[in-house]
Design a protein around this motif. Structure first.
Motif, PDB file in Angstrom:
ATOM      1  N   TYR A   1       1.002  -1.193   0.014  1.00  0.00           N
ATOM      2  CA  TYR A   1       0.086   0.124  -0.203  1.00  0.00           C
ATOM      3  C   TYR A   1       0.829   1.261  -0.141  1.00  0.00           C
ATOM      4  CZ  TYR A   1      -3.224   3.806   1.477  1.00  0.00           C
ATOM      5  OH  TYR A   1      -3.862   5.028   1.377  1.00  0.00           O
ATOM      6  N   TYR A   2       1.858   1.371   0.936  1.00  0.00           N
ATOM      7  CA  TYR A   2       2.734   2.684   1.119  1.00  0.00           C
ATOM      8  C   TYR A   2       3.526   2.839  -0.477  1.00  0.00           C
ATOM      9  CZ  TYR A   2       1.397   3.345   5.823  1.00  0.00           C
ATOM     10  OH  TYR A   2       0.578   3.729   6.835  1.00  0.00           O
ATOM     11  N   LEU A   3       4.052   1.685  -0.856  1.00  0.00           N
ATOM     12  CA  LEU A   3       4.620   1.854  -2.176  1.00  0.00           C
ATOM     13  C   LEU A   3       3.860   2.345  -3.107  1.00  0.00           C
ATOM     14  CD1 LEU A   3       6.638  -1.535  -2.339  1.00  0.00           C
ATOM     15  CD2 LEU A   3       7.790   0.736  -1.935  1.00  0.00           C
ATOM     16  N   TRP A   4       2.539   2.068  -3.277  1.00  0.00           N
ATOM     17  CA  TRP A   4       1.509   2.466  -4.080  1.00  0.00           C
ATOM     18  C   TRP A   4       1.412   3.913  -3.919  1.00  0.00           C
ATOM     19  CZ3 TRP A   4      -3.317   4.252  -3.019  1.00  0.00           C
ATOM     20  CH2 TRP A   4      -4.220   4.413  -3.929  1.00  0.00           C
ATOM     21  N   GLU A   5       1.035   4.149  -2.596  1.00  0.00           N
ATOM     22  CA  GLU A   5       0.684   5.479  -2.029  1.00  0.00           C
ATOM     23  C   GLU A   5       1.619   6.525  -2.430  1.00  0.00           C
ATOM     24  OE1 GLU A   5      -1.514   7.401   1.504  1.00  0.00           O
ATOM     25  OE2 GLU A   5       0.545   6.666   2.133  1.00  0.00           O
ATOM     26  N   LYS A   6       2.905   6.132  -2.028  1.00  0.00           N
ATOM     27  CA  LYS A   6       3.885   7.076  -2.588  1.00  0.00           C
ATOM     28  C   LYS A   6       4.605   7.146  -3.678  1.00  0.00           C
ATOM     29  CE  LYS A   6       5.186   6.875   2.555  1.00  0.00           C
ATOM     30  NZ  LYS A   6       5.209   8.206   2.953  1.00  0.00           N
ATOM     31  N   LYS A   7       4.067   6.311  -4.484  1.00  0.00           N
ATOM     32  CA  LYS A   7       4.359   6.088  -5.610  1.00  0.00           C
ATOM     33  C   LYS A   7       5.860   5.758  -6.050  1.00  0.00           C
ATOM     34  CE  LYS A   7       1.035   9.430  -7.794  1.00  0.00           C
ATOM     35  NZ  LYS A   7       0.090   9.164  -6.561  1.00  0.00           N
TER      36      LYS A   7
ATOM     37  N   ALA B   1       8.556   2.896  -6.941  1.00  0.00           N
ATOM     38  CA  ALA B   1       8.598   1.467  -7.926  1.00  0.00           C
ATOM     39  C   ALA B   1       9.316   0.494  -6.808  1.00  0.00           C
ATOM     40  CB  ALA B   1       9.432   1.766  -8.996  1.00  0.00           C
ATOM     41  N   SER B   2       8.884  -0.569  -7.084  1.00  0.00           N
ATOM     42  CA  SER B   2       8.931  -1.982  -6.045  1.00  0.00           C
ATOM     43  C   SER B   2      10.431  -2.240  -6.423  1.00  0.00           C
ATOM     44  CB  SER B   2       8.142  -3.041  -6.330  1.00  0.00           C
ATOM     45  OG  SER B   2       6.699  -2.732  -5.760  1.00  0.00           O
ATOM     46  N   SER B   3      10.643  -2.246  -7.566  1.00  0.00           N
ATOM     47  CA  SER B   3      12.352  -2.826  -7.949  1.00  0.00           C
ATOM     48  C   SER B   3      13.141  -1.937  -7.374  1.00  0.00           C
ATOM     49  CB  SER B   3      12.193  -2.574  -9.414  1.00  0.00           C
ATOM     50  OG  SER B   3      11.963  -1.402  -9.975  1.00  0.00           O
ATOM     51  N   ASP B   4      12.961  -0.378  -7.639  1.00  0.00           N
ATOM     52  CA  ASP B   4      13.761   0.358  -6.969  1.00  0.00           C
ATOM     53  C   ASP B   4      13.769   0.426  -5.432  1.00  0.00           C
ATOM     54  OD1 ASP B   4      14.404   1.696  -9.423  1.00  0.00           O
ATOM     55  OD2 ASP B   4      12.863   3.342  -9.043  1.00  0.00           O
ATOM     56  N   PHE B   5      12.870   0.285  -4.485  1.00  0.00           N
ATOM     57  CA  PHE B   5      12.771   0.030  -3.267  1.00  0.00           C
ATOM     58  C   PHE B   5      13.580  -1.108  -3.091  1.00  0.00           C
ATOM     59  CE2 PHE B   5      10.644  -1.260   0.816  1.00  0.00           C
ATOM     60  CZ  PHE B   5      10.692  -0.008   1.486  1.00  0.00           C
ATOM     61  N   ALA B   6      13.213  -2.308  -3.482  1.00  0.00           N
ATOM     62  CA  ALA B   6      13.899  -3.732  -3.285  1.00  0.00           C
ATOM     63  C   ALA B   6      15.490  -3.351  -3.346  1.00  0.00           C
ATOM     64  CB  ALA B   6      13.353  -4.668  -4.152  1.00  0.00           C
ATOM     65  N   GLU B   7      15.872  -2.800  -4.425  1.00  0.00           N
ATOM     66  CA  GLU B   7      17.316  -2.519  -4.717  1.00  0.00           C
ATOM     67  C   GLU B   7      17.933  -1.775  -3.627  1.00  0.00           C
ATOM     68  OE1 GLU B   7      20.253  -0.653  -8.250  1.00  0.00           O
ATOM     69  OE2 GLU B   7      18.220  -1.791  -8.846  1.00  0.00           O
ATOM     70  N   ASN B   8      17.344  -0.608  -3.212  1.00  0.00           N
ATOM     71  CA  ASN B   8      17.924   0.162  -2.293  1.00  0.00           C
ATOM     72  C   ASN B   8      18.036  -0.279  -0.854  1.00  0.00           C
ATOM     73  OD1 ASN B   8      18.054   2.519  -4.126  1.00  0.00           O
ATOM     74  ND2 ASN B   8      16.128   3.158  -3.578  1.00  0.00           N
ATOM     75  N   LEU B   9      17.300  -1.452  -0.646  1.00  0.00           N
ATOM     76  CA  LEU B   9      17.268  -2.146   0.451  1.00  0.00           C
ATOM     77  C   LEU B   9      17.993  -3.536   0.723  1.00  0.00           C
ATOM     78  CD1 LEU B   9      13.748  -1.567   2.190  1.00  0.00           C
ATOM     79  CD2 LEU B   9      15.952  -0.443   2.761  1.00  0.00           C
TER      80      LEU B   9
ATOM     81  N   ARG C   1      12.139  -5.073   9.669  1.00  0.00           N
ATOM     82  CA  ARG C   1      10.830  -4.300   9.769  1.00  0.00           C
ATOM     83  C   ARG C   1      11.052  -2.744   9.834  1.00  0.00           C
ATOM     84  NH1 ARG C   1       7.514  -8.712  13.376  1.00  0.00           N
ATOM     85  NH2 ARG C   1       7.421 -10.328  11.584  1.00  0.00           N
ATOM     86  N   GLU C   2      11.878  -2.471  10.975  1.00  0.00           N
ATOM     87  CA  GLU C   2      12.063  -1.206  11.194  1.00  0.00           C
ATOM     88  C   GLU C   2      12.767  -0.380   9.792  1.00  0.00           C
ATOM     89  OE1 GLU C   2      14.393  -1.088  14.645  1.00  0.00           O
ATOM     90  OE2 GLU C   2      12.445  -1.064  15.963  1.00  0.00           O
ATOM     91  N   GLU C   3      13.811  -1.152   9.111  1.00  0.00           N
ATOM     92  CA  GLU C   3      14.322  -0.485   7.992  1.00  0.00           C
ATOM     93  C   GLU C   3      13.416  -0.333   7.013  1.00  0.00           C
ATOM     94  OE1 GLU C   3      17.117  -3.229   5.639  1.00  0.00           O
ATOM     95  OE2 GLU C   3      18.505  -1.793   6.183  1.00  0.00           O
ATOM     96  N   ILE C   4      12.543  -1.067   6.875  1.00  0.00           N
ATOM     97  CA  ILE C   4      11.617  -1.019   5.754  1.00  0.00           C
ATOM     98  C   ILE C   4      10.679   0.215   5.958  1.00  0.00           C
ATOM     99  CG2 ILE C   4       9.346  -1.850   4.550  1.00  0.00           C
ATOM    100  CD1 ILE C   4      11.015  -4.701   4.480  1.00  0.00           C
ATOM    101  N   ALA C   5      10.076   0.253   7.348  1.00  0.00           N
ATOM    102  CA  ALA C   5       9.477   1.290   7.683  1.00  0.00           C
ATOM    103  C   ALA C   5      10.019   2.670   7.539  1.00  0.00           C
ATOM    104  CB  ALA C   5       8.795   1.305   9.295  1.00  0.00           C
TER     105      ALA C   5
ATOM    106  N   ALA D   1      12.375   3.268   5.490  1.00  0.00           N
ATOM    107  CA  ALA D   1      12.634   3.943   3.959  1.00  0.00           C
ATOM    108  C   ALA D   1      11.289   4.285   3.393  1.00  0.00           C
ATOM    109  CB  ALA D   1      12.993   2.464   3.498  1.00  0.00           C
ATOM    110  N   LEU D   2      10.317   3.809   4.108  1.00  0.00           N
ATOM    111  CA  LEU D   2       8.886   4.350   3.657  1.00  0.00           C
ATOM    112  C   LEU D   2       8.360   5.674   4.043  1.00  0.00           C
ATOM    113  CD1 LEU D   2       7.005   0.955   3.406  1.00  0.00           C
ATOM    114  CD2 LEU D   2       7.702   2.553   1.429  1.00  0.00           C
ATOM    115  N   ASP D   3       9.293   6.091   5.362  1.00  0.00           N
ATOM    116  CA  ASP D   3       9.086   7.178   6.088  1.00  0.00           C
ATOM    117  C   ASP D   3       7.534   7.114   6.642  1.00  0.00           C
ATOM    118  OD1 ASP D   3       9.657   9.695   7.051  1.00  0.00           O
ATOM    119  OD2 ASP D   3       8.779  10.743   5.751  1.00  0.00           O
ATOM    120  N   VAL D   4       7.517   5.911   7.299  1.00  0.00           N
ATOM    121  CA  VAL D   4       6.128   5.754   8.330  1.00  0.00           C
ATOM    122  C   VAL D   4       6.706   5.061   9.231  1.00  0.00           C
ATOM    123  CG1 VAL D   4       4.809   5.468   6.353  1.00  0.00           C
ATOM    124  CG2 VAL D   4       5.789   3.387   7.297  1.00  0.00           C
ATOM    125  N   SER D   5       5.842   5.152  10.464  1.00  0.00           N
ATOM    126  CA  SER D   5       6.483   4.351  11.715  1.00  0.00           C
ATOM    127  C   SER D   5       6.147   2.833  11.632  1.00  0.00           C
ATOM    128  CB  SER D   5       5.596   4.786  13.065  1.00  0.00           C
ATOM    129  OG  SER D   5       4.204   4.444  12.921  1.00  0.00           O
TER     130      SER D   5
END
Length: 115
Positions: free
Chosen positions: A14-20, A22-30, A52-56, A58-62
């Motif tokens: 959801y947050y990947l979609w909401e914040k637009k 790209a899944s591939s970029d997000f995966a690669e960055n982490l 989990r904290e690292e993913i949160a 990176a999405l700038d959410v708690s």
């Protein structure tokens, strides 16, 4: 625990979609493969708290936000159910998701028993 993992995975998508993002970029960055990211979204990979904290972060959410269940409508907008198709009967959807949760619980128990 399986339901929590499912909610975390749905919220990730959801947050990947909401914040637009790209899944591939997000995966690669982490440091994840895109397949691993999809498996996290589907609660097939169990993450530890640090991951989990690292993913949160990176999405700038708690981390708490990652475990707050959103509405069915929000999840449908983010296509969280895309691979499961349309459910004619809501009871069937719940049963299928419960089976996924049970699978994740068993997987987590087996992982914990190897430690």
């Amino acid at each position: 625990m399986g339901e929590k993992n499912r909610i975390f995975g749905f919220n990730l998508k959801y947050y990947l979609w909401e914040k637009k993002i790209a899944s591939s970029d997000f995966a690669e960055n982490l440091g994840y493969s895109i397949v691993d990211l999809w498996r996290i979204e589907d609660a097939q990979i169990i993450l530890d708290r640090r991951e989990r904290e690292e993913i949160a972060n990176a999405l700038d959410v708690s981390l708490d936000d990652m475990f707050k269940e959103k509405s069915e409508h929000d999840y449908e907008l983010a296509q969280c159910f895309e691979c499961r198709g349309h459910f004619e009967n809501e009871n069937n959807k719940k049963k299928i998701l419960d089976l996924f949760d049970t699978y994740c619980d068993v997987q987590e128990m087996l992982t914990d028993s190897r430690v």
